[in-house]
Write a protein that holds these residues in place. Sequence first.
Motif, mmCIF file in Angstrom:
data_model
loop_
_atom_site.group_PDB
_atom_site.id
_atom_site.type_symbol
_atom_site.label_atom_id
_atom_site.label_comp_id
_atom_site.label_asym_id
_atom_site.label_seq_id
_atom_site.Cartn_x
_atom_site.Cartn_y
_atom_site.Cartn_z
ATOM 1 N N LEU A 1 0.815 -1.212 0.000
ATOM 2 C CA LEU A 1 0.000 0.000 0.000
ATOM 3 C C LEU A 1 0.854 1.271 0.000
ATOM 4 O O LEU A 1 0.602 2.203 -0.771
ATOM 5 C CB LEU A 1 -0.968 0.004 1.194
ATOM 6 C CG LEU A 1 -1.888 1.237 1.280
ATOM 7 C CD1 LEU A 1 -2.639 1.468 -0.023
ATOM 8 C CD2 LEU A 1 -2.853 1.094 2.452
ATOM 9 N N LYS A 2 1.867 1.325 0.827
ATOM 10 C CA LYS A 2 2.727 2.511 0.853
ATOM 11 C C LYS A 2 3.394 2.735 -0.499
ATOM 12 O O LYS A 2 3.518 3.882 -0.960
ATOM 13 C CB LYS A 2 3.782 2.385 1.960
ATOM 14 C CG LYS A 2 3.214 2.494 3.377
ATOM 15 C CD LYS A 2 4.314 2.393 4.421
ATOM 16 C CE LYS A 2 3.726 2.485 5.825
ATOM 17 N NZ LYS A 2 4.784 2.372 6.873
ATOM 18 N N ARG A 3 3.802 1.668 -1.132
ATOM 19 C CA ARG A 3 4.432 1.797 -2.451
ATOM 20 C C ARG A 3 3.451 2.325 -3.489
ATOM 21 O O ARG A 3 3.789 3.174 -4.331
ATOM 22 C CB ARG A 3 4.991 0.447 -2.898
ATOM 23 C CG ARG A 3 6.330 0.094 -2.267
ATOM 24 C CD ARG A 3 6.803 -1.303 -2.666
ATOM 25 N NE ARG A 3 6.775 -1.548 -4.109
ATOM 26 C CZ ARG A 3 7.161 -2.695 -4.663
ATOM 27 N NH1 ARG A 3 7.585 -3.702 -3.887
ATOM 28 N NH2 ARG A 3 7.132 -2.857 -5.971
ATOM 29 N N ALA A 4 2.225 1.827 -3.458
ATOM 30 C CA ALA A 4 1.223 2.280 -4.430
ATOM 31 C C ALA A 4 0.879 3.748 -4.228
ATOM 32 O O ALA A 4 0.650 4.485 -5.197
ATOM 33 C CB ALA A 4 -0.031 1.417 -4.326
ATOM 34 N N VAL A 5 0.851 4.189 -2.976
ATOM 35 C CA VAL A 5 0.575 5.603 -2.692
ATOM 36 C C VAL A 5 1.740 6.472 -3.156
ATOM 37 O O VAL A 5 1.544 7.550 -3.727
ATOM 38 C CB VAL A 5 0.306 5.802 -1.191
ATOM 39 C CG1 VAL A 5 0.243 7.288 -0.833
ATOM 40 C CG2 VAL A 5 -1.000 5.116 -0.785
ATOM 41 N N ALA A 6 2.955 5.995 -2.931
ATOM 42 C CA ALA A 6 4.146 6.784 -3.281
ATOM 43 C C ALA A 6 4.367 6.868 -4.781
ATOM 44 O O ALA A 6 4.841 7.891 -5.295
ATOM 45 C CB ALA A 6 5.379 6.183 -2.608
ATOM 46 N N ASP A 7 4.028 5.814 -5.510
ATOM 47 C CA ASP A 7 4.264 5.771 -6.960
ATOM 48 C C ASP A 7 3.100 5.048 -7.617
ATOM 49 O O ASP A 7 3.048 3.817 -7.640
ATOM 50 C CB ASP A 7 5.579 5.049 -7.264
ATOM 51 C CG ASP A 7 5.874 4.955 -8.761
ATOM 52 O OD1 ASP A 7 5.083 5.505 -9.564
ATOM 53 O OD2 ASP A 7 6.878 4.316 -9.125
#
Length: 370
Positions: free
Chosen positions: A222-228
């Motif tokens: 989830l953090k990765r999808a939000v960041a990029d």
Amino acid sequence: MSGMDRPITLHQPRHLEIGVGTAAKLGAWAEGAQRPLVIASGPTEQYVDRLNLPGDITVVADVPPEPDLPAFEAVLARAREVKPDLVVGLGGGSVLDIAKLVAAMWDGDQSLRDVAGPNKVAGRRTRLAQVATTAGTGSEAGIRALVTDPETNSKIATESPHLLADIAVLDPELTYSVPPAVTAATGIDAMAHCVEAFTNIRAHDLIDGYARMGIDLVGRYLKRAVADGSDAEARAGMMLASYYGGICLGPVNTAAGHALSYPLGTRLSLPHGLANAIIFPHVLAFNQPVAEAKTAEVATALGLGKGDLQQTAHAFCADLGVEMRLSQHGADRADLPDWAAEAHAIRRLMDNNPRDMSVDDVTRIYEAAY
């Protein structure tokens, strides 16, 4: 809390396509369709051409984010004009729910109130394809649909195997343009589906497996999808987490977290994912004393670390960019007790919660979130 000896029925779409570019495969699957009806929202209409659909295509692209009964009836009326031999839902949870109901009801005389509750839909002869463009509700996986009743501001919930998709498509490319804030809120919604089923009094070992996989994917991606937003692996991971959450809803369903989120959606017009994100840390912590082992698994999978659970879970959501204060979303503190009574009355969900929650408990949670 598990029930390997408790009978359950698990429904899943007959055909699943997941991966970059899979939206283009729908056309081959739909070969022979002459009158496809694509149900979308404004932002998702742009993806219709990617589906490579055959036939004379009709697009209805004005489904609102939280559709009410008049909005559904307008789409249903359009479908009855088209007489589709294929219904395609192309969007987030609201769009997919409307597509389910339209596919099941356009060629009959039942009203939505007639089919409210479990197993009241008469049948379905129209093929149904569900193409998700967000990673949150998991609606493409399940047999439930929710529409707001404008008279009561509550949800009309329908459940039937006749609402199940013939094919579900999870193409991460269709989520690349979803803004970070929406990615975060819908991702937390997917997580909440898994967590609430996992800690549910109706929990089952089979569904626990899907819930664990979904929670783990959220913790990883989830953090990765939000960041990029163009991180294909993270987007695919979140779409799969959402799908797993949708599977959890069928035989187990959600609990207090979703019950508390619904008044925020109807009274404040908050998107469903955002409402769930605001509530999630509070209900997770409330249930911890009676679901310690499973709550510890959730905390580990999400990397919450040690410390006060409510605070670490709140920080997890806030660090994703979610505005967690009801006061910043137009809430009036004086309304909170009324909303608490409304949430407490949603017994189809509250009765699933592992810890009994009074109206005063709900009010205190809303106060803490204020």
